[in-house]
Design an enzyme around this catalytic site. Sequence first.
Site, PDB file in Angstrom:
ATOM      1  N   SER A   8       0.977  -1.066   0.072  1.00 41.53           N
ATOM      2  CA  SER A   8       0.024  -0.211   0.109  1.00 41.53           C
ATOM      3  C   SER A   8       0.933   1.208   0.105  1.00 41.53           C
ATOM      4  O   SER A   8       1.665   1.413   0.928  1.00 41.53           O
ATOM      5  CB  SER A   8      -0.892  -0.044   1.255  1.00 41.53           C
ATOM      6  OG  SER A   8      -1.429   1.357   1.334  1.00 41.53           O
ATOM      7  N   HIS A  31      -1.269  -1.455  -4.238  1.00 36.20           N
ATOM      8  CA  HIS A  31      -2.615  -1.182  -3.552  1.00 36.20           C
ATOM      9  C   HIS A  31      -2.562   0.459  -3.218  1.00 36.20           C
ATOM     10  O   HIS A  31      -1.649   1.188  -2.747  1.00 36.20           O
ATOM     11  CB  HIS A  31      -2.573  -1.843  -2.084  1.00 36.20           C
ATOM     12  CG  HIS A  31      -3.784  -1.580  -1.427  1.00 36.20           C
ATOM     13  ND1 HIS A  31      -4.981  -2.577  -1.623  1.00 36.20           N
ATOM     14  CD2 HIS A  31      -4.289  -0.790  -0.516  1.00 36.20           C
ATOM     15  CE1 HIS A  31      -5.856  -2.084  -0.939  1.00 36.20           C
ATOM     16  NE2 HIS A  31      -5.488  -1.309  -0.119  1.00 36.20           N
ATOM     17  N   ASP A  33      -4.856   3.614  -1.985  1.00 37.18           N
ATOM     18  CA  ASP A  33      -6.013   3.802  -0.977  1.00 37.18           C
ATOM     19  C   ASP A  33      -6.690   5.157  -1.173  1.00 37.18           C
ATOM     20  O   ASP A  33      -6.066   6.116  -1.025  1.00 37.18           O
ATOM     21  CB  ASP A  33      -5.505   3.854   0.499  1.00 37.18           C
ATOM     22  CG  ASP A  33      -5.126   2.369   0.722  1.00 37.18           C
ATOM     23  OD1 ASP A  33      -6.310   1.626   1.121  1.00 37.18           O
ATOM     24  OD2 ASP A  33      -3.892   2.329   1.213  1.00 37.18           O
ATOM     25  N   MET A  35      -9.177   7.732  -0.292  1.00 36.22           N
ATOM     26  CA  MET A  35     -10.139   8.166   0.803  1.00 36.22           C
ATOM     27  C   MET A  35     -10.595   9.701   0.677  1.00 36.22           C
ATOM     28  O   MET A  35      -9.941  10.295   0.281  1.00 36.22           O
ATOM     29  CB  MET A  35      -9.308   8.083   2.148  1.00 36.22           C
ATOM     30  CG  MET A  35      -8.410   6.894   2.373  1.00 36.22           C
ATOM     31  SD  MET A  35      -7.541   6.916   3.905  1.00 36.22           S
ATOM     32  CE  MET A  35      -6.821   5.147   3.930  1.00 36.22           C
ATOM     33  N   HIS A  64      -8.201   0.685  -3.732  1.00 40.07           N
ATOM     34  CA  HIS A  64      -9.269   0.453  -2.695  1.00 40.07           C
ATOM     35  C   HIS A  64     -10.131   1.680  -2.478  1.00 40.07           C
ATOM     36  O   HIS A  64      -9.374   2.767  -1.764  1.00 40.07           O
ATOM     37  CB  HIS A  64      -8.428  -0.234  -1.349  1.00 40.07           C
ATOM     38  CG  HIS A  64      -9.310  -0.221  -0.079  1.00 40.07           C
ATOM     39  ND1 HIS A  64      -8.610  -0.395   1.065  1.00 40.07           N
ATOM     40  CD2 HIS A  64     -10.431  -0.584   0.052  1.00 40.07           C
ATOM     41  CE1 HIS A  64      -9.369  -0.628   1.872  1.00 40.07           C
ATOM     42  NE2 HIS A  64     -10.736  -0.735   1.554  1.00 40.07           N
ATOM     43  N   MET A  66     -12.263   3.964  -0.351  1.00 41.97           N
ATOM     44  CA  MET A  66     -13.042   4.304   0.459  1.00 41.97           C
ATOM     45  C   MET A  66     -13.717   5.532   0.810  1.00 41.97           C
ATOM     46  O   MET A  66     -13.226   6.667   1.160  1.00 41.97           O
ATOM     47  CB  MET A  66     -11.852   3.970   2.108  1.00 41.97           C
ATOM     48  CG  MET A  66     -11.274   2.904   2.517  1.00 41.97           C
ATOM     49  SD  MET A  66      -9.694   3.014   3.305  1.00 41.97           S
ATOM     50  CE  MET A  66      -8.790   2.935   1.599  1.00 41.97           C
ATOM     51  N   MET A 135     -11.252  -5.982   5.992  1.00 40.55           N
ATOM     52  CA  MET A 135     -10.415  -5.260   6.921  1.00 40.55           C
ATOM     53  C   MET A 135     -10.001  -5.723   8.175  1.00 40.55           C
ATOM     54  O   MET A 135     -10.832  -6.260   8.724  1.00 40.55           O
ATOM     55  CB  MET A 135     -11.103  -3.559   6.880  1.00 40.55           C
ATOM     56  CG  MET A 135     -11.375  -2.871   5.763  1.00 40.55           C
ATOM     57  SD  MET A 135      -9.857  -2.406   4.682  1.00 40.55           S
ATOM     58  CE  MET A 135      -8.872  -1.521   5.963  1.00 40.55           C
ATOM     59  N   ASP A 173      -5.993  -6.358   4.750  1.00 38.82           N
ATOM     60  CA  ASP A 173      -5.791  -5.146   4.801  1.00 38.82           C
ATOM     61  C   ASP A 173      -5.934  -4.447   6.047  1.00 38.82           C
ATOM     62  O   ASP A 173      -6.823  -4.223   6.842  1.00 38.82           O
ATOM     63  CB  ASP A 173      -6.690  -4.330   3.689  1.00 38.82           C
ATOM     64  CG  ASP A 173      -6.016  -3.030   3.382  1.00 38.82           C
ATOM     65  OD1 ASP A 173      -4.840  -2.693   4.065  1.00 38.82           O
ATOM     66  OD2 ASP A 173      -6.570  -2.160   2.906  1.00 38.82           O
TER      67      ASP A 173
HETATM   68  C1  DX5 Z   1      -6.099   1.733   5.570  1.00 37.60           C
HETATM   69  C2  DX5 Z   1      -5.657   1.037   4.597  1.00 37.60           C
HETATM   70  C3  DX5 Z   1      -4.631   0.428   4.329  1.00 37.60           C
HETATM   71  C4  DX5 Z   1      -3.251   0.775   4.779  1.00 37.60           C
HETATM   72  C5  DX5 Z   1      -2.808  -0.187   5.541  1.00 37.60           C
HETATM   73  O1  DX5 Z   1      -7.356   2.040   5.645  1.00 37.60           O
HETATM   74  O2  DX5 Z   1      -6.691   0.492   3.704  1.00 37.60           O
HETATM   75  O3  DX5 Z   1      -4.411  -0.079   2.843  1.00 37.60           O
HETATM   76  O4  DX5 Z   1      -2.282   1.481   3.793  1.00 37.60           O
HETATM   77  O5  DX5 Z   1      -1.587   0.125   6.124  1.00 37.60           O
HETATM   78  P1  DX5 Z   1      -0.925  -0.736   7.261  1.00 37.60           P
HETATM   79  O6  DX5 Z   1      -0.216  -2.186   6.096  1.00 37.60           O
HETATM   80  O7  DX5 Z   1       0.110   0.158   7.704  1.00 37.60           O
HETATM   81  O8  DX5 Z   1      -1.659  -1.149   8.240  1.00 37.60           O
HETATM   82 ZN    ZN Z   2      -6.556  -0.376   1.681  1.00 40.70          ZN
END
Ligand code: DX5
Ligand code: ZN
Length: 219
Positions: A8, A31, A33, A35, A64, A66, A135, A173
Site C-alpha cells: 500500500s 494497493h 487507498d 479516501m 481500494h 474508501m 479489513m 488489509d
Molecule cells: C487503511 C488502508 C490500508 C493501509 C494499511 O485504511 O486501507 O491499505 O495502507 O496500512 P498498514 O499496512 O500500515 O496497516
Molecule cells: Zn487499503
Amino acid sequence: MAVQISPSILSADFARLADEVAAVPNADWLHVDVMDNHFVPNLTLGLPVVEALIKAATLPIDCHLMITDPDRWAPAYAEAGAGSVTIHAEASSAPVRTLREIRSLGSRAGLALNPATAVEPYDDLIGEIDMLLLMTVEPGFGGQKFLDMVLPKIRRARGLIERHGGEVWLQVDGGVSADTIERCAEAGADVFVAGSAVYGADDREAAVASLRSLAEGAV
Ligand code: DX5
Ligand code: ZN
C-alpha cells in the site's frame, strides 16, 4: 491458492511516488487507498493520481475505494485501467450494479467489509466478485494495530468462497506485517496488503520477499 502481495502506497513518500512504486518490482499489485474524508476521516488521493500511477507503474493497480457513493465513482477507476477496483459494502447502495459495471469495464471487482461487518449477508454476492477484502483495522489510516478479532471471519469467508468454487481471492488489509501475516494465511487469506510493513522498511523489496515467504510457509 497463490499468495499475492499488494504493497500500500499510503505509507510511501508521496513526493516520490514513481520511485516508491519502482521499489517493489517483486510485488503482485500496487494497493492504492482512495479516501474522501467522508467514508473515513482521512483524505488521500483520487482519480488523477490513480491515472498517473497506472501510467507510471508496471504492476497492476489494486484500487481500494474508501469513499461514500462508490456507485457513482468506482466505474471511472475501472475505465482508467485499474486492474482491480474494490468498493465498500457499507457505502454502496447498488453493489450488484456497480460490481457488474466494474467487471464490464475490464477490471476485477472487489467488495470490502469493515471489521464489524459480518460476511454472511454477502454470501449471495460472491458470484459477483473477484476478490473479497476483509479489513483487519478500521479503515482510514496506515500503521494501526492488527485486529485479531477478524481472524474467525477470515476463516468463515474462506469457507463461503470454497462453497462457491474457490475462485474468489480473499484479501486482508490493515496491520499486516511479519508478526501477523502467517495468522492471516492460516485462516485462509491469499492476498496481503501491507503499507507500513513494506514502506516503513529500508529495503522495500526485501520486505515484500519476506512477507511472501512467511505467508507461503504458513499454508
Ligand atoms: C487503511 C488502508 C490500508 C493501509 C494499511 O485504511 O486501507 O491499505 O495502507 O496500512 P498498514 O499496512 O500500515 O496497516
Ligand atoms: Zn487499503
